[in-house]
Design a protein around this motif. Structure first.
Motif, PDB file in Angstrom:
ATOM      1  N   TRP A  14      38.889 -35.927 -18.784  1.00  8.43           N
ATOM      2  CA  TRP A  14      38.878 -36.051 -20.235  1.00  8.43           C
ATOM      3  C   TRP A  14      39.971 -36.997 -20.738  1.00  8.43           C
ATOM      4  CZ3 TRP A  14      38.773 -30.038 -21.309  1.00  8.43           C
ATOM      5  CH2 TRP A  14      37.506 -29.535 -20.976  1.00  8.43           C
ATOM      6  N   ASP A  15      40.594 -37.743 -19.834  1.00  3.56           N
ATOM      7  CA  ASP A  15      41.770 -38.552 -20.175  1.00  3.56           C
ATOM      8  C   ASP A  15      41.534 -39.528 -21.331  1.00  3.56           C
ATOM      9  OD1 ASP A  15      41.470 -37.954 -17.212  1.00  3.56           O
ATOM     10  OD2 ASP A  15      43.632 -38.346 -17.306  1.00  3.56           O
ATOM     11  N   HIS A  16      40.379 -40.181 -21.352  1.00  2.13           N
ATOM     12  CA  HIS A  16      40.102 -41.214 -22.344  1.00  2.13           C
ATOM     13  C   HIS A  16      38.911 -40.818 -23.220  1.00  2.13           C
ATOM     14  CE1 HIS A  16      42.479 -43.336 -19.314  1.00  2.13           C
ATOM     15  NE2 HIS A  16      42.789 -44.208 -20.252  1.00  2.13           N
ATOM     16  N   THR A  17      38.937 -39.599 -23.696  1.00  3.44           N
ATOM     17  CA  THR A  17      37.812 -39.100 -24.499  1.00  3.44           C
ATOM     18  C   THR A  17      38.258 -38.766 -25.921  1.00  3.44           C
ATOM     19  OG1 THR A  17      38.212 -36.809 -23.805  1.00  3.44           O
ATOM     20  CG2 THR A  17      36.690 -38.123 -22.458  1.00  3.44           C
ATOM     21  N   GLU A  18      37.324 -38.253 -26.715  1.00  4.28           N
ATOM     22  CA  GLU A  18      37.616 -37.815 -28.080  1.00  4.28           C
ATOM     23  C   GLU A  18      37.878 -36.315 -28.101  1.00  4.28           C
ATOM     24  OE1 GLU A  18      34.381 -38.856 -30.598  1.00  4.28           O
ATOM     25  OE2 GLU A  18      34.890 -40.989 -30.646  1.00  4.28           O
ATOM     26  N   ALA A  19      38.843 -35.898 -28.903  1.00  2.23           N
ATOM     27  CA  ALA A  19      39.137 -34.475 -29.098  1.00  2.23           C
ATOM     28  C   ALA A  19      38.969 -34.134 -30.571  1.00  2.23           C
ATOM     29  CB  ALA A  19      40.551 -34.153 -28.643  1.00  2.23           C
ATOM     30  N   TYR A  20      38.189 -33.088 -30.841  1.00  6.73           N
ATOM     31  CA  TYR A  20      38.051 -32.597 -32.210  1.00  6.73           C
ATOM     32  C   TYR A  20      39.311 -31.787 -32.526  1.00  6.73           C
ATOM     33  CZ  TYR A  20      35.894 -30.352 -36.310  1.00  6.73           C
ATOM     34  OH  TYR A  20      35.605 -29.916 -37.587  1.00  6.73           O
ATOM     35  N   CYS A  21      40.151 -32.308 -33.428  1.00  6.08           N
ATOM     36  CA  CYS A  21      41.402 -31.624 -33.768  1.00  6.08           C
ATOM     37  C   CYS A  21      41.754 -31.907 -35.217  1.00  6.08           C
ATOM     38  CB  CYS A  21      42.532 -32.098 -32.849  1.00  6.08           C
ATOM     39  SG  CYS A  21      44.090 -31.212 -33.101  1.00  6.08           S
ATOM     40  N   SER A  22      41.946 -30.837 -35.998  1.00  8.13           N
ATOM     41  CA  SER A  22      42.298 -30.974 -37.412  1.00  8.13           C
ATOM     42  C   SER A  22      43.754 -30.622 -37.685  1.00  8.13           C
ATOM     43  CB  SER A  22      41.379 -30.088 -38.260  1.00  8.13           C
ATOM     44  OG  SER A  22      41.506 -28.729 -37.867  1.00  8.13           O
ATOM     45  N   ASN A  23      44.486 -30.251 -36.631  1.00  3.66           N
ATOM     46  CA  ASN A  23      45.887 -29.858 -36.777  1.00  3.66           C
ATOM     47  C   ASN A  23      46.783 -31.066 -36.490  1.00  3.66           C
ATOM     48  OD1 ASN A  23      48.571 -28.849 -36.079  1.00  3.66           O
ATOM     49  ND2 ASN A  23      47.672 -26.809 -36.121  1.00  3.66           N
ATOM     50  N   LYS A  24      47.400 -31.599 -37.522  1.00  2.00           N
ATOM     51  CA  LYS A  24      48.204 -32.818 -37.400  1.00  2.00           C
ATOM     52  C   LYS A  24      49.364 -32.635 -36.430  1.00  2.00           C
ATOM     53  CE  LYS A  24      50.805 -36.187 -40.129  1.00  2.00           C
ATOM     54  NZ  LYS A  24      51.294 -36.547 -41.501  1.00  2.00           N
ATOM     55  N   SER A  25      49.994 -31.462 -36.462  1.00  4.64           N
ATOM     56  CA  SER A  25      51.136 -31.198 -35.590  1.00  4.64           C
ATOM     57  C   SER A  25      50.731 -31.232 -34.116  1.00  4.64           C
ATOM     58  CB  SER A  25      51.744 -29.833 -35.936  1.00  4.64           C
ATOM     59  OG  SER A  25      52.795 -29.514 -35.048  1.00  4.64           O
ATOM     60  N   ILE A  26      49.572 -30.659 -33.800  1.00  7.32           N
ATOM     61  CA  ILE A  26      49.100 -30.662 -32.419  1.00  7.32           C
ATOM     62  C   ILE A  26      48.763 -32.084 -31.974  1.00  7.32           C
ATOM     63  CG2 ILE A  26      47.217 -29.930 -30.895  1.00  7.32           C
ATOM     64  CD1 ILE A  26      47.162 -27.281 -32.308  1.00  7.32           C
ATOM     65  N   CYS A  27      48.128 -32.848 -32.855  1.00  3.06           N
ATOM     66  CA  CYS A  27      47.821 -34.248 -32.533  1.00  3.06           C
ATOM     67  C   CYS A  27      49.098 -35.015 -32.198  1.00  3.06           C
ATOM     68  CB  CYS A  27      47.106 -34.915 -33.694  1.00  3.06           C
ATOM     69  SG  CYS A  27      45.449 -34.275 -34.036  1.00  3.06           S
ATOM     70  N   GLU A  28      50.161 -34.774 -32.961  1.00  2.00           N
ATOM     71  CA  GLU A  28      51.429 -35.464 -32.718  1.00  2.00           C
ATOM     72  C   GLU A  28      52.061 -35.030 -31.404  1.00  2.00           C
ATOM     73  OE1 GLU A  28      53.663 -34.528 -36.194  1.00  2.00           O
ATOM     74  OE2 GLU A  28      52.686 -36.072 -37.438  1.00  2.00           O
ATOM     75  N   ASP A  29      51.887 -33.764 -31.023  1.00  2.00           N
ATOM     76  CA  ASP A  29      52.451 -33.265 -29.764  1.00  2.00           C
ATOM     77  C   ASP A  29      51.835 -33.962 -28.548  1.00  2.00           C
ATOM     78  OD1 ASP A  29      54.220 -31.499 -30.896  1.00  2.00           O
ATOM     79  OD2 ASP A  29      52.892 -29.767 -30.752  1.00  2.00           O
ATOM     80  N   PHE A  30      50.582 -34.411 -28.708  1.00  2.00           N
ATOM     81  CA  PHE A  30      49.885 -35.030 -27.575  1.00  2.00           C
ATOM     82  C   PHE A  30      49.542 -36.497 -27.834  1.00  2.00           C
ATOM     83  CE2 PHE A  30      48.740 -30.436 -27.376  1.00  2.00           C
ATOM     84  CZ  PHE A  30      49.447 -30.135 -26.227  1.00  2.00           C
ATOM     85  N   ASP A  31      50.346 -37.145 -28.685  1.00  5.15           N
ATOM     86  CA  ASP A  31      50.075 -38.555 -28.970  1.00  5.15           C
ATOM     87  C   ASP A  31      50.464 -39.477 -27.811  1.00  5.15           C
ATOM     88  OD1 ASP A  31      52.830 -38.505 -29.100  1.00  5.15           O
ATOM     89  OD2 ASP A  31      52.978 -39.133 -31.190  1.00  5.15           O
ATOM     90  N   HIS A  32      51.067 -38.898 -26.745  1.00  2.00           N
ATOM     91  CA  HIS A  32      51.401 -39.690 -25.558  1.00  2.00           C
ATOM     92  C   HIS A  32      50.175 -39.891 -24.668  1.00  2.00           C
ATOM     93  CE1 HIS A  32      51.577 -35.499 -24.271  1.00  2.00           C
ATOM     94  NE2 HIS A  32      51.430 -35.901 -23.020  1.00  2.00           N
ATOM     95  N   THR A  33      49.075 -39.204 -24.975  1.00  2.00           N
ATOM     96  CA  THR A  33      47.862 -39.299 -24.162  1.00  2.00           C
ATOM     97  C   THR A  33      47.004 -40.467 -24.642  1.00  2.00           C
ATOM     98  OG1 THR A  33      46.537 -37.858 -25.580  1.00  2.00           O
ATOM     99  CG2 THR A  33      47.909 -36.794 -23.906  1.00  2.00           C
ATOM    100  N   HIS A  34      45.888 -40.675 -23.969  1.00  2.00           N
ATOM    101  CA  HIS A  34      44.931 -41.717 -24.364  1.00  2.00           C
ATOM    102  C   HIS A  34      43.767 -41.134 -25.155  1.00  2.00           C
ATOM    103  CE1 HIS A  34      46.973 -44.675 -21.887  1.00  2.00           C
ATOM    104  NE2 HIS A  34      46.945 -43.837 -20.865  1.00  2.00           N
ATOM    105  N   LEU A  35      43.966 -39.946 -25.703  1.00  2.08           N
ATOM    106  CA  LEU A  35      42.907 -39.285 -26.461  1.00  2.08           C
ATOM    107  C   LEU A  35      42.749 -39.900 -27.846  1.00  2.08           C
ATOM    108  CD1 LEU A  35      43.754 -35.549 -25.670  1.00  2.08           C
ATOM    109  CD2 LEU A  35      41.789 -36.828 -24.785  1.00  2.08           C
TER     110      LEU A  35
END
Length: 209
Positions: free
Chosen positions: A80-101
């Motif tokens: 799932w490294d280069h895929t789309e993730a359904y996420c509405s939580n801005k804080s969680i998105c920022e926690d994993f912004d080091h990924t290629h998601l």
């Protein structure tokens, strides 16, 4: 007290003709009385047992660095490294912004990434609301879930969870409150699970106590 208990047990054995009456052992093999209260299982152990029995995948994280590492391992394992993730939580998105998601609200995304309200130990279920799901039904969301939770969110029953939601949100109560407890589509469902939507679910549990 022990002497009185022994006399009582001997009386029962003579009465029923069964030398095994009351001979119950604890996890260490020590004999305890049949009529003595059973030791209470720690809430975290109870949740993990029931959650795994429901088919969920569990990863304990001591800190945020370990959380990010385990998250990356899940992505690699499932490609799932280069895929789309359904996420509405801005804080969680920022926690994993080091990924290629790519983070969005596309229902066709590879997986749903979210936090939750509470973890219910006596059923191994995850309690969620409109704060995570919006107005979407579980059946609308992707099959794959990755849920981020904290050890402080572990509670005993759904009733306790609903009480805590009332306290947390006061007059702005969320809607769409539901539980997820079927994490294996091939697992036989009991009556309480009938009609539920199974999800391939990973739980990342962060220690915060």
């Amino acid at each position: 007290m022990n002497e009185i208990y022994a006399i009582f047990m001997n009386f029962l054995k003579r009465l029923f003709g069964n030398d095994k009456i009351g001979e119950v052992t604890d996890e260490n093999g020590n004999e305890i009385g049949k009529f003595m209260p059973k030791p209470e299982i720690p809430i975290d152990d109870e949740f993990m047992h029931n959650f795994k029995n429901n088919g969920g995948k569990f990863l304990y994280c001591e800190n945020k660095n370990e959380l990010r590492l385990n998250f990356s391992e899940i992505l690699k394992e499932n490609k799932w490294d280069h895929t789309e993730a359904y996420c509405s939580n801005k804080s969680i998105c920022e926690d994993f912004d080091h990924t290629h998601l790519t983070f969005n609200k596309n229902l066709g995304a590879c997986f749903f990434l979210s936090d939750c309200e509470f973890l219910i130990s006596n059923t191994g279920a995850i309690l969620m609301s409109s704060c995570q799901l919006g107005d979407k039904k579980l059946s609308d969301l992707p099959l794959n879930f990755i849920i981020i939770a904290k050890t402080s969110q572990l509670i005993k029953t759904i009733g306790e969870g609903l009480q805590n939601i009332n306290k947390r949100y006061d007059r702005n109560l969320p809607t769409n409150i539901t539980t997820i407890k079927t994490f294996d589509e091939n697992k036989d469902s009991d009556f309480m699970n009938y009609g539920s939507t199974p999800k391939n679910l990973y739980l990342l549990l962060l220690e915060d106590l």
